[in-house]
Design an enzyme around this catalytic site. Structure first.
Site: not given
Length: 243
Positions: A24, A26, A183
């Site tokens: 991922d 961001d 995240d």
């Protein structure tokens, strides 16, 4: 499992087998959320919304930009076309991203170690292709991470598995070979739905107990403050050996 505590990356030689890694972007590779928040403030203010807060922004961490805009339209009664909002938000974000995007240091070390070992890697993000390319180029991560896929290019964003399955297809590997780094809870859920292993490091501390994170194979509950390249490499090596 929760992550053990380790220090900084050493010169240990790791063996990752046939593992492929899907990142991922961001909140995982880069701390782009402050820039997205600033861009969101500008776009929403243009359409009359002036009470958007950081707590509001945290609700959208982990879902695609286009889906976020759809929720805004319903929540705030914005009648402008979604693509108009998307263009405005992307323009604001890209200006901020090109000026200053912070790469998490241990993540950069991790990417460098995997690149040196020849591990296939790809970025799979809810951001637009333009935003992904701008960040990878501007931060220098693009030298190691040469492939990416945006949720804009698939039918459904996270928590649906589409973007991760497309990442595996572009790498030419089966999903079971892939390890996702995420995240956000929707991303962890998407990795599980895709049949991929997952290393999770929650960006929003308050979301660390989200049930979606219980599906992660390795959880750095303290997020970026707890994550180290050394611990991730050691786990990947053990995981590859037991696969």
């Amino acid at each position: 499992m929760n992550a053990p505590h380790h220090g900084s990356l050493d010169e240990t030689t790791y063996h990752f087998g046939d593992t492929a890694v899907v990142f991922d972007l961001d909140g995982t590779l880069v701390d782009s959320e402050p820039n997205y928040f600033k861009a969101s403030l500008g776009t929403l203010a243009r359409y009359g919304v002036t009470d958007f807060t950081w707590a509001d922004h945290e609700l959208y961490v982990g879902i695609s930009t286009l889906e976020t805009i759809g929720i805004w339209q319903c929540r705030y009664g914005i009648e402008a076309p979604a693509l108009d909002l998307l263009d405005d938000l992307n323009a604001r974000y890209l200006e901020l991203a090109r000026a200053d995007t912070h790469v998490f240091p241990q993540m950069r070390l991790f990417v460098e170690r995997l690149h040196t070992a020849g591990v296939p890697m790809i970025v799979a993000s809810g951001s637009s292709p333009e935003a992904i390319e701008a960040i990878l180029t501007g931060t220098g991560l693009g030298a190691q991470l040469t492939r990416y896929v945006s949720a804009d290019e698939v039918a459904l964003g996270k928590p649906a598995p589409d973007v991760f399955l497309e990442a595996a297809r572009r790498l030419g590997v089966v999903p079971a070979r892939c390890v996702v780094l995420e995240d956000a809870a929707p991303g962890a859920a998407a990795a599980h739905a895709a049949g991929m292993r997952c290393i999770a490091l929650p960006y929003v501390a308050a979301q660390a107990d989200d049930p979606a994170f219980t599906t992660a194979d390795l959880l750095f509950k303290g997020g970026q403050e707890e994550f180290t390249a050394r611990a991730a490499c050691a786990w990947l090596e053990r995981s590859a050996a037991s696969a």
